[in-house]
Design a protein around this motif. Structure first.
Motif, PDB file in Angstrom:
ATOM      1  N   LEU A 188      48.437 -16.871 -43.389  1.00 45.09           N
ATOM      2  CA  LEU A 188      47.631 -16.784 -42.054  1.00 45.09           C
ATOM      3  C   LEU A 188      48.348 -17.665 -41.338  1.00 45.09           C
ATOM      4  N   ALA A 189      48.676 -19.112 -41.640  1.00 39.87           N
ATOM      5  CA  ALA A 189      49.200 -20.051 -40.618  1.00 39.87           C
ATOM      6  C   ALA A 189      50.572 -19.634 -40.376  1.00 39.87           C
ATOM      7  N   GLY A 190      51.484 -19.085 -41.338  1.00 40.51           N
ATOM      8  CA  GLY A 190      52.666 -18.541 -41.062  1.00 40.51           C
ATOM      9  C   GLY A 190      52.800 -17.244 -39.925  1.00 40.51           C
ATOM     10  N   GLY A 191      51.690 -16.380 -40.060  1.00 35.60           N
ATOM     11  CA  GLY A 191      51.474 -15.284 -39.065  1.00 35.60           C
ATOM     12  C   GLY A 191      51.179 -15.867 -37.904  1.00 35.60           C
ATOM     13  N   VAL A 192      50.536 -16.703 -37.635  1.00 34.89           N
ATOM     14  CA  VAL A 192      50.287 -17.339 -36.241  1.00 34.89           C
ATOM     15  C   VAL A 192      51.388 -17.913 -35.681  1.00 34.89           C
ATOM     16  N   TYR A 193      52.082 -18.684 -36.182  1.00 33.14           N
ATOM     17  CA  TYR A 193      53.284 -19.395 -35.568  1.00 33.14           C
ATOM     18  C   TYR A 193      54.360 -18.179 -35.547  1.00 33.14           C
ATOM     19  N   ALA A 194      54.490 -17.104 -36.477  1.00 32.02           N
ATOM     20  CA  ALA A 194      55.279 -16.113 -36.287  1.00 32.02           C
ATOM     21  C   ALA A 194      54.919 -15.397 -34.849  1.00 32.02           C
ATOM     22  N   ILE A 195      53.675 -15.191 -34.634  1.00 38.45           N
ATOM     23  CA  ILE A 195      52.947 -14.785 -33.338  1.00 38.45           C
ATOM     24  C   ILE A 195      53.762 -15.512 -32.001  1.00 38.45           C
ATOM     25  N   GLU A 196      53.400 -16.674 -32.374  1.00 46.16           N
ATOM     26  CA  GLU A 196      53.936 -17.488 -31.362  1.00 46.16           C
ATOM     27  C   GLU A 196      55.318 -17.535 -31.087  1.00 46.16           C
ATOM     28  N   ALA A 197      56.128 -17.349 -32.020  1.00 40.34           N
ATOM     29  CA  ALA A 197      57.703 -17.158 -31.865  1.00 40.34           C
ATOM     30  C   ALA A 197      58.052 -16.029 -31.290  1.00 40.34           C
ATOM     31  N   ILE A 198      57.457 -15.025 -31.044  1.00 40.07           N
ATOM     32  CA  ILE A 198      57.829 -13.524 -30.597  1.00 40.07           C
ATOM     33  C   ILE A 198      58.633 -13.740 -29.617  1.00 40.07           C
ATOM     34  N   PRO A 199      58.317 -14.438 -28.189  1.00 39.19           N
ATOM     35  CA  PRO A 199      59.169 -14.543 -27.247  1.00 39.19           C
ATOM     36  C   PRO A 199      60.503 -15.047 -27.419  1.00 39.19           C
ATOM     37  N   PHE A 200      60.683 -15.718 -28.582  1.00 38.09           N
ATOM     38  CA  PHE A 200      62.070 -16.005 -28.957  1.00 38.09           C
ATOM     39  C   PHE A 200      63.179 -14.813 -29.254  1.00 38.09           C
ATOM     40  N   PHE A 201      62.327 -13.756 -29.693  1.00 40.78           N
ATOM     41  CA  PHE A 201      63.329 -12.859 -30.209  1.00 40.78           C
ATOM     42  C   PHE A 201      63.069 -11.611 -29.321  1.00 40.78           C
ATOM     43  N   VAL A 202      62.236 -11.773 -27.996  1.00 40.70           N
ATOM     44  CA  VAL A 202      62.236 -10.541 -27.087  1.00 40.70           C
ATOM     45  C   VAL A 202      63.107 -10.637 -25.986  1.00 40.70           C
ATOM     46  N   GLY A 203      63.499  -9.634 -25.328  1.00 45.68           N
ATOM     47  CA  GLY A 203      64.350  -9.486 -24.222  1.00 45.68           C
ATOM     48  C   GLY A 203      65.732 -10.306 -24.651  1.00 45.68           C
ATOM     49  N   LYS A 204      66.323 -11.231 -23.886  1.00 43.59           N
ATOM     50  CA  LYS A 204      67.382 -11.887 -24.162  1.00 43.59           C
ATOM     51  C   LYS A 204      67.372 -12.581 -25.242  1.00 43.59           C
ATOM     52  N   GLY A 205      66.217 -13.161 -25.676  1.00 40.72           N
ATOM     53  CA  GLY A 205      66.004 -14.065 -26.787  1.00 40.72           C
ATOM     54  C   GLY A 205      66.515 -15.446 -26.764  1.00 40.72           C
ATOM     55  N   GLY A 206      66.427 -16.347 -27.649  1.00 42.83           N
ATOM     56  CA  GLY A 206      66.803 -17.549 -27.742  1.00 42.83           C
ATOM     57  C   GLY A 206      65.833 -18.379 -27.084  1.00 42.83           C
ATOM     58  N   ILE A 207      66.260 -20.047 -27.135  1.00 40.63           N
ATOM     59  CA  ILE A 207      65.227 -20.682 -26.781  1.00 40.63           C
ATOM     60  C   ILE A 207      64.787 -20.664 -25.079  1.00 40.63           C
ATOM     61  N   ASN A 208      65.921 -20.263 -24.478  1.00 50.35           N
ATOM     62  CA  ASN A 208      65.697 -20.127 -22.945  1.00 50.35           C
ATOM     63  C   ASN A 208      64.547 -18.999 -22.850  1.00 50.35           C
ATOM     64  N   SER A 209      64.712 -18.039 -23.527  1.00 49.38           N
ATOM     65  CA  SER A 209      63.780 -16.898 -23.372  1.00 49.38           C
ATOM     66  C   SER A 209      62.249 -17.571 -23.542  1.00 49.38           C
TER      67      SER A 209
END
Length: 515
Positions: A188-209
């Motif tokens: 559950l905890a990993g799933g919450v942080y995985a959802i939080e990290a979705i913007p890291f992989f969407v669009g151009k991706g990366g830390i800037n995204s």
């Protein structure tokens, strides 16, 4: 406080005052209240240094924002808050204890159903620790928000941040409580942080995204601050109610005998007794090793700590082997030391605390202490096979060399274990084997153990980095292996030295264990 003799439940304020008063009395009346002052002073110094460091970093960030007109304080803060909260979550596992402890005596008093749990959760919300991160955000608010938006906006800015910190505190309590019952809750905890990290992989991706996504949320919320405060306050209340229910359920489960759980434990104990029966015959040391293994898997707190340690070691090995997040040498050294120190830092640091429950039986025979310590040493040396196996993929991926892995394992088996075993002389608080929410742990022992872990880890890290910087990796590997082997060979000498020092403090420690 006036004693309640009417048989009616105490009010909330009276309950809060009663619990606080009892905790202060327990601290003053503890036989160890005069000890551990050096450890407390050390923690205060570390806390002061952390505040100064956070304030300095916040000041530097504020000056950067003043020069960069393209990003305002709300956007910048919203962009970095996810990282800050993850770091805060991790540090809470190291430095914060569960507030719901020593509950059982109060369940017999005329208190309402949730009063005790509520008061202890509120104490966690009002903890000074929750104000620590404001040392980082305060310079940003004063330098960038106050001149541009005014005093009211500054207050709203820090109020919103404090609500986020309090929510993170409640989230930490919830995860810690649930994972204490079953490690599968980490999904559950990993799933919450995985959802939080979705913007890291969407669009151009990366830390800037990632930062741009959360910065855009901050830009919108800076205009609708009333919505922001309402949403954060509602989320905090929701987490508080969930924690209230979960914590009360844990206390109720611990004071209720569960036959199914008892049956499973008896089955597990029987299987373990059969599987390590070969250790029964022979020396007392072999018998002590057998008892250590059975105790490690039979008792709830030890079992949970062991499997948590294994999970963290496997996670660290996977990160080092299959990602390039920690591709610099210092990060690799950090995670190597962390992996090989995990069992010692989480289990061995409490050496003799679990045995404190039956210390009178141990003290009957003069050789018992040496046999127990020898059994523990052999077991914790053998447990280093787990991090060695978990980190073996780093050899195949070219991250580390096999000789380096063996050097870290020998160094941990020798010098690291030597350092943690010294706590056998000074640990004198009985730790519960199975109870958690209704158990009691001494804060003074926690201070000593935490300081010892910090010193051992920081000294190892500093020495290895310095030696490797001056003499290279090969010389460091040879030195670590030599030092580790030396302490392994000399273990009978320093174990007997520990036993002699324990006998000097025998009656002092016995009194503390019984209290």
């Amino acid at each position: 406080m006036r004693e309640n003799t009417t048989g009616q439940c105490l009010g909330f304020r009276a309950t809060l005052s009663l619990l606080h008063h009892h905790r202060m009395l327990a601290t003053r009346r503890n036989v160890l209240s005069g000890e551990g002052k050096a450890a407390k002073i050390f923690i205060w110094v570390i806390t002061a240094m952390a505040i100064v460091y956070l304030a300095f970093v916040g000041l530097m960030m504020a000056f950067i924002l003043v020069d960069d007109k393209s990003v305002n304080a709300y956007e910048f803060t919203s962009g970095i808050v996810p990282f800050v909260m993850v770091a805060d979550f991790i540090f809470r596992f190291v430095f914060r204890k569960m507030p719901v402890q020593e509950v059982r005596p109060y369940l017999l008093l005329p208190l309402s159903k949730y009063s005790c749990t509520d008061c202890l959760l509120i104490e966690d919300l009002l903890s000074p620790y929750n104000l620590l991160l404001q040392a980082f955000f305060l310079p940003i608010g004063v330098i960038t928000v106050l001149p541009r938006y005014g005093l009211v906006a500054l207050f709203g800015f820090h109020l919103a941040l404090q609500l986020v910190i309090e929510i993170n505190s409640q989230w930490h309590l919830l995860v810690r409580a649930l994972t204490g019952t079953n490690l599968l809750w980490w999904i559950l905890a990993g799933g919450v942080y995985a959802i939080e990290a979705i913007p890291f992989f969407v669009g151009k991706g990366g830390i800037n995204s990632f930062c741009d996504f959360y910065a855009s949320i901050g830009q919108w919320l800076s205009v609708h601050q009333l919505v922001l405060w309402s949403a954060l306050a509602g989320t905090l209340a929701l987490f508080f109610l969930i924690n209230r229910t979960v914590q009360h359920s844990l206390v109720r489960d611990e004071i209720t005998v569960r036959t199914s759980s008892g049956s499973r434990m008896r089955l597990l104990s029987s299987l373990l007794s059969t599987s390590v029966s070969f250790l029964s015959a022979g020396s007392m040391t072999r018998a002590c090793i057998r008892l250590e293994i059975i105790s490690l898997f039979r008792n709830k707190n030890l079992r949970k700590t062991f499997f948590s340690s294994v999970a963290m070691i496997i996670g660290a090995g996977a990160l080092l082997s299959f990602t390039d997040i920690f591709d610099d040498r210092i990060s690799r050294i950090f995670w190597m030391i962390y992996s090989f120190n995990t069992f010692a830092a989480m289990i061995l640091v409490k050496i003799m605390c679990y045995e404190g429950n039956y210390i009178d039986c141990i003290a009957v025979h003069p050789d018992n202490l040496y046999n127990i310590l020898k059994g523990k040493y052999v077991l914790f040396v053998a447990l280093l096979i787990i991090p060695l196996a978990a980190l073996l993929p780093t050899v195949f991926t070219g991250v580390m060399k096999l000789t380096e892995l063996l050097a870290y394992a020998l160094f941990a088996a020798g010098l690291t274990n030597f350092g943690y075993f010294q706590l056998a002389v000074y640990n004198n608080t009985s730790y519960s084997l199975n109870e958690k929410a209704t158990g009691k742990h001494s804060a003074l022992n926690n201070f000593t153990q935490m300081v010892t872990s910090l010193i051992i880890f920081s000294v190892q890290m500093s020495v290895i980095i310095l030696v490797e910087g001056f003499f290279g990796c090969t010389a460091t590997t040879i030195l670590m292996s030599s030092v580790g082997l030396l302490f392994i060979i000399l273990n009978p000498l320093w174990l007997r030295n520990i036993v002699r020092r324990m006998k000097v403090r025998k009656y002092k420690n016995l009194e503390a264990f019984r209290s």
